[in-house]
Scaffold this motif. Structure first.
Motif, PDB file in Angstrom:
ATOM      1  N   ARG A  96       1.025  -1.044   0.127  1.00 40.62           N
ATOM      2  CA  ARG A  96      -0.100  -0.105   0.077  1.00 40.62           C
ATOM      3  C   ARG A  96       0.691   1.195  -0.030  1.00 40.62           C
ATOM      4  NH1 ARG A  96      -4.556  -2.405   4.112  1.00 40.62           N
ATOM      5  NH2 ARG A  96      -5.931  -3.201   2.305  1.00 40.62           N
ATOM      6  N   GLU A  97       2.039   1.303   0.816  1.00 39.91           N
ATOM      7  CA  GLU A  97       2.835   2.303   0.818  1.00 39.91           C
ATOM      8  C   GLU A  97       3.459   2.571  -0.660  1.00 39.91           C
ATOM      9  OE1 GLU A  97       5.858   1.962   3.846  1.00 39.91           O
ATOM     10  OE2 GLU A  97       4.325   1.809   5.228  1.00 39.91           O
ATOM     11  N   ASP A  98       3.800   1.334  -1.346  1.00 41.80           N
ATOM     12  CA  ASP A  98       4.358   1.281  -2.590  1.00 41.80           C
ATOM     13  C   ASP A  98       3.475   2.062  -3.571  1.00 41.80           C
ATOM     14  OD1 ASP A  98       6.589   0.417  -1.659  1.00 41.80           O
ATOM     15  OD2 ASP A  98       6.239  -1.798  -2.540  1.00 41.80           O
ATOM     16  N   VAL A  99       2.143   1.834  -3.568  1.00 44.82           N
ATOM     17  CA  VAL A  99       1.069   2.207  -4.446  1.00 44.82           C
ATOM     18  C   VAL A  99       1.034   3.783  -4.324  1.00 44.82           C
ATOM     19  CG1 VAL A  99      -1.435   2.420  -4.734  1.00 44.82           C
ATOM     20  CG2 VAL A  99      -0.311   0.367  -4.711  1.00 44.82           C
ATOM     21  N   ALA A 100       1.238   4.150  -2.942  1.00 44.08           N
ATOM     22  CA  ALA A 100       0.889   5.821  -2.789  1.00 44.08           C
ATOM     23  C   ALA A 100       2.294   6.313  -3.520  1.00 44.08           C
ATOM     24  CB  ALA A 100       0.893   6.016  -1.126  1.00 44.08           C
ATOM     25  N   GLY A 101       3.373   5.949  -3.395  1.00 45.03           N
ATOM     26  CA  GLY A 101       4.611   6.318  -3.995  1.00 45.03           C
ATOM     27  C   GLY A 101       4.479   6.228  -5.610  1.00 45.03           C
ATOM     28  N   LEU A 102       4.007   5.293  -6.059  1.00 43.21           N
ATOM     29  CA  LEU A 102       3.630   5.107  -7.617  1.00 43.21           C
ATOM     30  C   LEU A 102       2.725   5.935  -8.056  1.00 43.21           C
ATOM     31  CD1 LEU A 102       3.914   1.268  -7.747  1.00 43.21           C
ATOM     32  CD2 LEU A 102       5.701   2.695  -8.661  1.00 43.21           C
ATOM     33  N   VAL A 103       1.658   6.266  -7.391  1.00 45.65           N
ATOM     34  CA  VAL A 103       0.610   7.371  -7.847  1.00 45.65           C
ATOM     35  C   VAL A 103       1.297   8.561  -7.719  1.00 45.65           C
ATOM     36  CG1 VAL A 103      -1.237   8.281  -6.993  1.00 45.65           C
ATOM     37  CG2 VAL A 103      -1.283   5.928  -6.829  1.00 45.65           C
ATOM     38  N   ARG A 104       2.093   9.086  -6.851  1.00 47.42           N
ATOM     39  CA  ARG A 104       2.813  10.417  -6.769  1.00 47.42           C
ATOM     40  C   ARG A 104       3.713  10.381  -8.088  1.00 47.42           C
ATOM     41  NH1 ARG A 104       3.151   9.362  -1.346  1.00 47.42           N
ATOM     42  NH2 ARG A 104       5.232   8.569  -1.494  1.00 47.42           N
ATOM     43  N   THR A 105       4.537   9.281  -8.398  1.00 49.44           N
ATOM     44  CA  THR A 105       5.246   9.516  -9.526  1.00 49.44           C
ATOM     45  C   THR A 105       4.479   9.486 -10.894  1.00 49.44           C
ATOM     46  OG1 THR A 105       6.862   7.742  -8.355  1.00 49.44           O
ATOM     47  CG2 THR A 105       7.209   7.917 -10.427  1.00 49.44           C
ATOM     48  N   VAL A 106       3.368   8.736 -11.135  1.00 47.96           N
ATOM     49  CA  VAL A 106       2.540   8.861 -12.292  1.00 47.96           C
ATOM     50  C   VAL A 106       2.001  10.207 -12.325  1.00 47.96           C
ATOM     51  CG1 VAL A 106       0.594   7.883 -13.031  1.00 47.96           C
ATOM     52  CG2 VAL A 106       2.023   6.258 -12.273  1.00 47.96           C
ATOM     53  N   ASN A 107       1.621  10.819 -11.333  1.00 50.32           N
ATOM     54  CA  ASN A 107       1.241  12.007 -11.279  1.00 50.32           C
ATOM     55  C   ASN A 107       2.231  13.128 -12.020  1.00 50.32           C
ATOM     56  OD1 ASN A 107      -1.554  11.436 -10.775  1.00 50.32           O
ATOM     57  ND2 ASN A 107      -1.058  11.975  -8.656  1.00 50.32           N
ATOM     58  N   GLN A 108       3.564  12.969 -11.266  1.00 53.07           N
ATOM     59  CA  GLN A 108       4.447  13.924 -11.697  1.00 53.07           C
ATOM     60  C   GLN A 108       4.782  13.537 -13.216  1.00 53.07           C
ATOM     61  OE1 GLN A 108       6.029  16.299  -9.895  1.00 53.07           O
ATOM     62  NE2 GLN A 108       7.222  16.696 -11.802  1.00 53.07           N
ATOM     63  N   LEU A 109       4.952  12.599 -13.729  1.00 56.68           N
ATOM     64  CA  LEU A 109       5.394  12.016 -15.072  1.00 56.68           C
ATOM     65  C   LEU A 109       4.115  12.755 -16.012  1.00 56.68           C
ATOM     66  CD1 LEU A 109       6.769   8.540 -14.676  1.00 56.68           C
ATOM     67  CD2 LEU A 109       7.972  10.719 -15.312  1.00 56.68           C
ATOM     68  N   THR A 110       2.755  12.776 -15.498  1.00 55.28           N
ATOM     69  CA  THR A 110       1.867  13.017 -16.249  1.00 55.28           C
ATOM     70  C   THR A 110       2.082  14.662 -16.444  1.00 55.28           C
ATOM     71  OG1 THR A 110       0.226  11.449 -15.718  1.00 55.28           O
ATOM     72  CG2 THR A 110      -0.509  13.237 -16.397  1.00 55.28           C
TER      73      THR A 110
END
Length: 140
Positions: A96-110
């Motif tokens: 779940r922690e990894d998912v939160a980090g990946l969501v932030r990364t996807v938003n930044q890349l978007t």
């Protein structure tokens, strides 16, 4: 098939031998299977014809402060399953922690992708070629 006339007596004698630790025909385990082997009767004699003797066997085991072998196995399995469940809960929390980090990364890349697309569609300034050093003639 009708039960042997001395079936109950054989089961009770087998119970006494197992509980005293002197089995003759079985491993002496505190199970219905071992009791049936010790009494030399089919297992269903204890499960269907004489459930009172089966229950009495388990009661005597508990009175002695012991635990039937089946119960011991189940308790060990419960401990193992609880350990596995705790490990799974820990892994789930990490995921779940990894998912939160990946969501932030996807938003930044978007956002970066949108900026790059905007730059590509914006009118470009004309490039002016600056004079450079003359190149030597290439040999032919």
């Amino acid at each position: 098939m009708s039960p042997a006339p001395d079936e109950r007596d054989r089961i009770e004698a087998a119970m006494d031998r197992i509980l005293s630790g002197t089995p003759e025909h079985s491993t002496g385990a505190l199970t219905i299977v071992a009791l049936a082997q010790e009494a030399q009767v089919p297992r269903n004699a204890l499960t269907q014809r004489h459930p009172d003797l089966r229950n009495g066997f388990y009661d005597k085991i508990r009175e002695r402060g012991q635990m039937p072998d089946a119960e011991k196995r189940l308790r060990k399995q419960i401990v193992k399953l609880k350990e596995l469940r705790a490990a799974d809960a820990e892994e789930l929390a990490e995921l779940r922690e990894d998912v939160a980090g990946l969501v932030r990364t996807v938003n930044q890349l978007t956002l970066e992708n949108q900026q790059l697309r905007t730059e590509l569609t914006a009118p470009r300034a004309r490039l002016r070629v600056l004079p450079g050093q003359p190149q030597p003639p290439s040999p032919r």
